[in-house]
Design an enzyme around this catalytic site. Sequence first.
Site, PDB file in Angstrom:
ATOM      1  N   HIS A   1       0.803  -1.231   0.000  1.00 12.48           N
ATOM      2  CA  HIS A   1       0.000   0.000   0.000  1.00 12.48           C
ATOM      3  C   HIS A   1       0.826   1.267   0.000  1.00 12.48           C
ATOM      4  O   HIS A   1       0.269   2.353   0.117  1.00 12.48           O
ATOM      5  CB  HIS A   1      -0.926   0.039   1.220  1.00 12.48           C
ATOM      6  CG  HIS A   1      -1.982  -1.002   1.216  1.00 12.48           C
ATOM      7  ND1 HIS A   1      -3.230  -0.809   0.669  1.00 12.48           N
ATOM      8  CD2 HIS A   1      -1.963  -2.269   1.672  1.00 12.48           C
ATOM      9  CE1 HIS A   1      -3.945  -1.913   0.821  1.00 12.48           C
ATOM     10  NE2 HIS A   1      -3.203  -2.816   1.421  1.00 12.48           N
TER      11      HIS A   1
ATOM     12  N   LYS B   1     -14.653   8.290  -3.644  1.00 10.04           N
ATOM     13  CA  LYS B   1     -15.901   8.611  -2.937  1.00 10.04           C
ATOM     14  C   LYS B   1     -16.472   9.934  -3.433  1.00 10.04           C
ATOM     15  O   LYS B   1     -17.678  10.061  -3.673  1.00 10.04           O
ATOM     16  CB  LYS B   1     -15.651   8.656  -1.418  1.00 10.04           C
ATOM     17  CG  LYS B   1     -15.279   7.295  -0.841  1.00 10.04           C
ATOM     18  CD  LYS B   1     -14.573   7.362   0.514  1.00 10.04           C
ATOM     19  CE  LYS B   1     -13.869   6.021   0.772  1.00 10.04           C
ATOM     20  NZ  LYS B   1     -12.841   6.087   1.833  1.00 10.04           N
TER      21      LYS B   1
ATOM     22  N   THR C   1      -8.479   6.566  -1.976  1.00 10.87           N
ATOM     23  CA  THR C   1      -9.829   6.037  -2.155  1.00 10.87           C
ATOM     24  C   THR C   1     -10.856   7.142  -1.877  1.00 10.87           C
ATOM     25  O   THR C   1     -11.970   7.069  -2.372  1.00 10.87           O
ATOM     26  CB  THR C   1     -10.093   4.844  -1.208  1.00 10.87           C
ATOM     27  OG1 THR C   1      -9.635   5.191   0.107  1.00 10.87           O
ATOM     28  CG2 THR C   1      -9.383   3.605  -1.694  1.00 10.87           C
TER      29      THR C   1
ATOM     30  N   LYS D   1      -8.218  13.785   4.410  1.00 10.69           N
ATOM     31  CA  LYS D   1      -7.362  12.602   4.350  1.00 10.69           C
ATOM     32  C   LYS D   1      -6.371  12.712   5.498  1.00 10.69           C
ATOM     33  O   LYS D   1      -6.304  13.743   6.152  1.00 10.69           O
ATOM     34  CB  LYS D   1      -6.603  12.550   3.014  1.00 10.69           C
ATOM     35  CG  LYS D   1      -5.991  13.923   2.647  1.00 10.69           C
ATOM     36  CD  LYS D   1      -5.345  13.941   1.267  1.00 10.69           C
ATOM     37  CE  LYS D   1      -6.309  14.021   0.108  1.00 10.69           C
ATOM     38  NZ  LYS D   1      -6.489  12.776  -0.588  1.00 10.69           N
ATOM     39  N   ARG D   2      -5.558  11.670   5.743  1.00 12.93           N
ATOM     40  CA  ARG D   2      -4.523  11.810   6.772  1.00 12.93           C
ATOM     41  C   ARG D   2      -3.600  12.976   6.425  1.00 12.93           C
ATOM     42  O   ARG D   2      -3.404  13.312   5.262  1.00 12.93           O
ATOM     43  CB  ARG D   2      -3.724  10.509   6.904  1.00 12.93           C
ATOM     44  CG  ARG D   2      -4.442   9.433   7.680  1.00 12.93           C
ATOM     45  CD  ARG D   2      -4.834   9.863   9.083  1.00 12.93           C
ATOM     46  NE  ARG D   2      -3.673  10.058   9.918  1.00 12.93           N
ATOM     47  CZ  ARG D   2      -3.213   9.175  10.787  1.00 12.93           C
ATOM     48  NH1 ARG D   2      -3.853   8.036  10.981  1.00 12.93           N
ATOM     49  NH2 ARG D   2      -2.134   9.420  11.510  1.00 12.93           N
TER      50      ARG D   2
ATOM     51  N   LYS E   1       0.968  14.341   0.793  1.00 14.55           N
ATOM     52  CA  LYS E   1      -0.388  14.661   0.331  1.00 14.55           C
ATOM     53  C   LYS E   1      -0.546  16.155   0.059  1.00 14.55           C
ATOM     54  O   LYS E   1      -1.511  16.601  -0.532  1.00 14.55           O
ATOM     55  CB  LYS E   1      -1.422  14.181   1.357  1.00 14.55           C
ATOM     56  CG  LYS E   1      -1.429  12.654   1.526  1.00 14.55           C
ATOM     57  CD  LYS E   1      -2.467  12.223   2.543  1.00 14.55           C
ATOM     58  CE  LYS E   1      -2.431  10.732   2.867  1.00 14.55           C
ATOM     59  NZ  LYS E   1      -3.090   9.894   1.859  1.00 14.55           N
TER      60      LYS E   1
HETATM   61  C1  26Q Z   1       4.955   1.403   9.124  1.00 17.12           C
HETATM   62  C2  26Q Z   1       6.036   1.017   9.874  1.00 17.12           C
HETATM   63  C3  26Q Z   1       5.857   0.394  11.081  1.00 17.12           C
HETATM   64  C4  26Q Z   1       4.569   0.171  11.501  1.00 17.12           C
HETATM   65  C5  26Q Z   1       3.493   0.562  10.748  1.00 17.12           C
HETATM   66  C6  26Q Z   1       3.672   1.183   9.556  1.00 17.12           C
HETATM   67  C7  26Q Z   1       2.504   1.575   8.730  1.00 17.12           C
HETATM   68  C8  26Q Z   1       1.230   1.687   9.248  1.00 17.12           C
HETATM   69  C9  26Q Z   1       0.162   2.048   8.444  1.00 17.12           C
HETATM   70  C10 26Q Z   1       2.672   1.821   7.378  1.00 17.12           C
HETATM   71  C11 26Q Z   1       1.599   2.188   6.578  1.00 17.12           C
HETATM   72  C12 26Q Z   1       0.333   2.292   7.098  1.00 17.12           C
HETATM   73  C13 26Q Z   1      -0.815   2.691   6.286  1.00 17.12           C
HETATM   74  C14 26Q Z   1      -0.765   2.886   4.991  1.00 17.12           C
HETATM   75  C15 26Q Z   1      -1.923   3.325   4.205  1.00 17.12           C
HETATM   76  O1  26Q Z   1      -2.981   3.606   4.722  1.00 17.12           O
HETATM   77  N1  26Q Z   1      -1.772   3.394   2.882  1.00 17.12           N
HETATM   78  C16 26Q Z   1      -2.826   3.830   2.004  1.00 17.12           C
HETATM   79  O2  26Q Z   1      -3.517   2.687   1.540  1.00 17.12           O
HETATM   80  C17 26Q Z   1      -4.658   3.034   0.775  1.00 17.12           C
HETATM   81  C18 26Q Z   1      -5.391   1.758   0.431  1.00 17.12           C
HETATM   82  O3  26Q Z   1      -4.673   1.012  -0.487  1.00 17.12           O
HETATM   83  C19 26Q Z   1      -4.244   3.812  -0.464  1.00 17.12           C
HETATM   84  O4  26Q Z   1      -5.400   4.222  -1.141  1.00 17.12           O
HETATM   85  C20 26Q Z   1      -3.411   5.024  -0.091  1.00 17.12           C
HETATM   86  O5  26Q Z   1      -2.920   5.653  -1.249  1.00 17.12           O
HETATM   87  C21 26Q Z   1      -2.275   4.598   0.819  1.00 17.12           C
HETATM   88  O6  26Q Z   1      -1.560   5.739   1.284  1.00 17.12           O
END
Ligand code: 26Q
Length: 743
Positions: free
Chosen positions: A294, A588, A584, A476-477, A482
């Site tokens: 992701h 929406k 995503t 968004k976050r 972003k």
């Molecule tokens: C990283 C290192 C250690 C622990 C956790 C993490 C971690 C945690 C959460 C890394 C990434 C995430 C979340 C990522 C995320 O939400 N990505 C998003 O995924 C969506 C669904 O596929 C995409 O639409 C977005 O573009 C993407 O940013």
Amino acid sequence: MNTKLLQDLKDYDAAGKDIKTQYTEISELCMKYITPERREGRRAYYLSIEYLMGRMFHNNLLELGVLEEAEKILSEKGVKISDFEEVEDAALGNGGLGRLAACFLDSAAGCAYPLDGYGIRYKYGLFKQKFENGEQAESADDWLTWGDPWSVRRENEKRVVHFADMDVTAVPYDMPIVGKSVNTLRLFYAEGSEQAQKICEYLYPADDTEEGKLLRIRQEYFLSAAAIGELAERYVRKYGRSFNRFSEYHSLQLNDTHAVMSVAEFIRLLTKDYGVSFARALDIAKHTFNYTNHTILPEALECWDYALMEKILPEIAAVFKKIQSYAVREWKRKNCTKEEIAAMSVLQGRRLSMANAAVYVGEKVNGVAAIHSELVKRNLFPVAYKYYPDKFQNVTNGITQRRWLMLCNRELSALLDKKLTPAWREDMARLETLDTTDTAEFIAVKAEKKKQLAEYILRHDGVKLLDGAIVYAQVKRLHEYKRQLMTAFAILRIYYDLKEGKLKDFHPSVFLFGAKAASGYFRAKGIIKYLNEIARLVNGDEQTNKLLQVVFVQNYNVSYAEKIVAGTDVSLQVSTAGFEASGTGNMKFMLNGAVTCGTMDGANIEIIEHAGKENNYIFGASVEEIERLKDTYDPNEILSQNADVKRVCDTLTDGTFSDGGKGYFKELHDSLTVGAHWHKPDHYFIFRDLPEYVDALIKVNRDYGDKAAFAQKQLENTAHAAFFSSDRSIAEYAEKIWNIVKK
Ligand code: 26Q
């Protein structure tokens, strides 16, 4: 239609009960009519450490096909189900990845695919956000204050998860996922010693930065061991101790690398408890697990210190090490070079690369939008792609139209019913046949949704939106890539131009923001503060505040998103090309009839392909241009040559705004002009794209003057949104990856 349930609702005695009791009892009534299926045969399982489910009540009534009837029946008893919007969201996720998991579960049940989810039942979900003097203040998200009538605790299915230093009991809570079939989201709750309970206390607070590593490892293993232990036990009960047919009955999808330990746990369990050889166990794993990536941000790729893992999970660490040695043997047989082996290695010096483990073991590896899947092959795992080209797939993300249109925009849904017959609800492709020149009623619906949004914002945030304004939204976050900061600069540019009379015939505009910043992410918090200071300046300026308004809503979450996507005209999706895997939210907004003002990144590219460039506002550097620019880009040169860009950037440090001495704004300024940490200055190319962004926003504003023409563009987006239904995504996973069939 479920007539028995409706009868029960008619018989329900609401008198004299407080709203929480009513909510619980009515939910429990519905639960009586929801029976999870246990179909024989092959199933897929979604392993995700996050699920951003939002509110269950209205969604489940919709899925049961009783929403409108129930609403009527209950309102006659004086129960307004809209009052149940006070219920807290189930926010067991950070952002996109967690919401995607929720949409996928919805679509799998909606289309009767056999897919169950496994996750963690956190006591507190994603923190609640308030602004204090424009700064983010966080508090615990106690999401269970209204109880959780939509889950069932399975006391007799609990199991023990072992760490070197403690045992933890994993108690399943099942949340039925209602659709044409009823699937199950099983969330494990940790019980035992005080330390054991900590595992489930909080959702991991970062979505990219690092914090509390050991706890995170515990969470990942807890989920993995509970899920794998259960699946293995069930299999053995049915088919005996030979695991030869395990992969025939199971497909396990790793939602990013967060549950990759389930691969190691699977091998550990088979070799240790069931006498399967390591080579065989690895081979079965290779036909069982798949991995979705992701993000390609290097800082978000999980790497764990081997020694750290070994301390609490010595056997799991050892399995990873052994996977590495098997992999090396395989790679040598393939004549990989030393460098190639190093690139693909699971054990990288003293660290374990979870992504490399997932790629090596995963039968299929997929990205989440076409461009992202290309970057996954070309930039992230080029060597693995060379040796295992068939592993790599794309499945473009999607969103469930049930929550993101039928539920959040009943007015637009009714209009579509009228124009197309309700058949579109089952067959989204029918949206293509919409007559987009017929805009009058759509314009009325949009106005109504804006009014509802304005009322909600007034109640929730105490801000009154400008009447009749264009609504631009960026929700968004909060993350640098972003580029909410770029929107901040663009707004300032417009503000100064308005003030100086350089911008004529400007239609009143609201810029709406919603975003949470990871608690340890200083720059993200700085951007929130900066936007709130801009809001204060702009909204307080009598000279411009009938034309321009900036609103940053607090505690943006799934339920807030439901209001915002329906009431927005212009969806801002402005990430640096190559950085947003998919997005995503963009889908929406599109579905609800907003145009996209954005860059050629992530799924925006496919949105444009479907809805047409002429119906959206695309600007900025492409992925290729960004890649070319990387070595030569000099933001300071842009600053020296473009006074407009310099002026807005300078507001970070010239005293226009104050960050109360916290150093936020200086840090942001430095990040753009000096660089900091491992990044070059303006790592996300804000100055490259800013002038084009301002032009695009102003073009939107001008085009809006022709109401019918603009509404037609908006409707063209709705009309071409079928591809972005997660029903389509799920069907692709089912076919290309899971090999499962509908009921
Ligand atoms: C990283 C290192 C250690 C622990 C956790 C993490 C971690 C945690 C959460 C890394 C990434 C995430 C979340 C990522 C995320 O939400 N990505 C998003 O995924 C969506 C669904 O596929 C995409 O639409 C977005 O573009 C993407 O940013």
